[in-house]
Design a protein around this motif. Structure first.
Motif: not given
Length: 548
Positions: A412-426
């Motif tokens: 399968h060709p590469p799919v769009a991957l979601p970015p790493w989510d750091e919105s809820r960490v400190t």
């Protein structure tokens, strides 16, 4: 040659996590067929392959035979090797050595022929080597080739965080590996990398133990990531403790090669008495599990910090010629190998079990391969024969590459991957938690899951690992990740798998010795310890001719 600019710098045909001999071998075989990302969590040549001393086992002499090499491997494996895997690797060994020679590996010669040494468990001289630093020679040779190749994109100081699967993202169709998240240790950012096909070549997990011959990178990363992605593991209870690591507070478990005993080195008690003939007819040339247990037994019996390894009877010229690097390192710590015994102790050295694969490196998860020490092909069984490890990296690295080249056309060709989510960490506010947990883990694994085990010790270890898991899960969920946290998370996961595997084996066999079950179970055929994760990835069922 300047590498061309990439229109999509984070999308690749092949992503290989790990830059040891297995990863480099696969990368070089793939490079003419697609864009390759090669991830190294430190420098390009900082993994365990660099430190391998003895050599690579292969039938290269007319006095030797495939059958002899196969039988020696089966004997060392204590009834758990898969003969199909052993024969596959042994029969492809000469081809692997010829490839390395063609790539420029500087193997030691004698009288115009490649010099072959002998190590414990081998009935013939069949170990080709580059003095006493074979790993460094082959690793640096292939690393230079990879660095010069325009289609191999090397990402140093990048540690993989986790594999990305279609099931995790809710992508329709059979579950498959889509790539990985990796932490750039220089910038502190986590990026997603898409790949048509991904390979784990991350090495073993010996840093789960207090004393280890391995570099600090051996933290079980690939095994843990594969488990979390739904792949089975096999035989992780079989941790090989190398019998002879230099005993010195500053030596950091410097390995004394198996070849020292292969060339006549003797193990001695403080009074100069040999003890190995009392444990095995092969004495110092017995397989590593036997030698390590014998040393451990004598140290505990007499209250010793170490035993002696003596090859001084061979003379200074012989020692300097055969073991120049070991000789110089020992001198640096105040020990002259030509004058008398040097102190040695066992240390965790090699992970014989790993991610379950077939003989093409394929795992349970589609589009994911595993090769080298992180994989379990069935070659090593319950105990690895000396110098079969680098060989496995070469043979399976090439086999996986050939399969991946074929599979690229239908991948399968590469799919769009979601970015790493750091919105809820400190940012972490208690870094000491990580370092403290690391030390606690390595200590109880050494005390409770080491060379000699009991049911009670294993129960205690599992209780402690459960507490650590809980703490680390909470820490991972609330704070930004770091290299140390990623490695600790992986080590605790692998430690749990080692303990659970050990608990399920109600016998002593090979590297697993239990006081509660001191003999092999002869009431049924020898069996593998296969663990299945809660979210088993059944998208890629392994071929029946290798794994039922």
């Amino acid at each position: 040659m300047k590498k061309p600019a990439d229109p999509k710098p984070h999308d690749f045909d092949f992503a290989i996590i790990g830059s040891g001999l297995a990863g480099l071998t696969m990368a070089l075989h793939l490079a003419d067929h697609g864009r390759v990302a090669l991830f190294a969590k430190d420098g390009l040549v900082d993994g365990s392959s660099l430190y391998a001393q003895g050599g690579i086992a292969a039938v290269l002499s007319p006095e030797d035979s495939f059958e002899s090499h196969v039988q020696d491997t089966l004997d060392a494996g204590a009834g758990l090797c898969r003969e199909s895997a052993v024969r596959f690797v042994v029969e492809h060994a000469p081809q692997a050595i010829r490839w390395l020679i063609a790539e420029g590996a500087p193997f030691t010669t004698h009288d115009g022929r490649y010099h072959l040494t002998r190590e414990g468990g081998h009935s013939q001289r069949r170990v080709v080597h580059a003095a006493d630093a074979t790993g460094r020679a082959v690793e640096t040779t292939l690393a230079a080739k990879a660095a010069a190749h325009p289609r191999i994109h090397i990402l140093t100081d990048h540690i993989a965080v986790d594999l990305i699967t279609s099931a995790k993202l809710g992508v329709s169709g059979p579950n498959r590996c889509l790539g990985l998240y990796a932490l750039n240790k220089t910038t502190g950012t986590v990026d997603a990398y898409g790949a048509r096909l991904t390979a784990l070549a991350t090495g073993g997990a010996s840093k789960a133990y207090l004393y280890s011959s391995n570099p600090d990178t051996s933290t079980g990363d690939g095994i843990s990531m594969a488990w979390r992605a739904g792949c089975r593991t096999a035989n992780l209870e079989f941790v090989q403790f190398h019998p002879t690591c230099l005993y010195h507070p500053q030596a950091k478990s410097f390995l004394i090669s198996e070849a020292v005993r292969g060339e006549g080195g003797l193990l001695l008690l403080p009074d100069g008495t040999r003890f190995m003939p009392d444990y095995d007819a092969r004495a110092e040339l017995a397989p590593r599990d036997i030698v390590a247990r014998a040393i451990d037994s004598e140290m505990k019996r007499l209250g010793l910090d170490a035993v002696g390894l003596d090859i001084s009877h061979k003379g200074r010229a012989f020692i300097v010629d055969h073991f120049p690097n070991i000789y110089e390192r020992c001198l640096g710590f105040g020990y002259d190998m030509a004058q008398g015994p040097i102190p040695v102790v066992p240390a965790a050295h090699y992970t014989c079990g790993g991610i379950l694969t077939d003989l093409r490196g394929r795992t349970d998860l589609a589009a994911l391969y595993a090769i080298g020490e992180c994989a379990y092909t069935g070659l090593h069984g319950a105990n690895r024969l000396a110098s079969n490890s680098l060989l496995e990296c070469l043979v399976l690295g090439r086999a996986a590459a050939l399969d991946a080249i074929t599979g690229l056309a239908t991948s399968h060709p590469p799919v769009a991957l979601p970015p790493w989510d750091e919105s809820r960490v400190t940012d972490a506010d208690e870094g000491v938690v990580v370092s403290h947990n690391w030390e606690e883990l390595r200590r109880f694994m050494w005390d409770y899951v080491g060379i000699v085990r009991t049911n009670k010790r294993l129960e205690r270890a599992l209780h402690r690992v459960a507490l650590l898991n809980q703490e680390i899960h909470e820490y991972y969920a609330n704070f930004k990740i770091s290299n140390d946290l990623i490695e600790l998370r992986n080590l605790v996961q692998v430690a749990e798998l080692i303990i659970r595997s050990a608990q399920s084996r109600t016998e002593s066999r090979g590297l697993h010795y239990s006081r509660d079950y001191p003999e092999p179970d002869r009431t049924r055929p020898a069996r593998d310890t296969v663990l299945t994760p809660p979210h088993f990835a059944q998208a890629c069922r392994l071929p029946g001719d290798h794994w039922p």
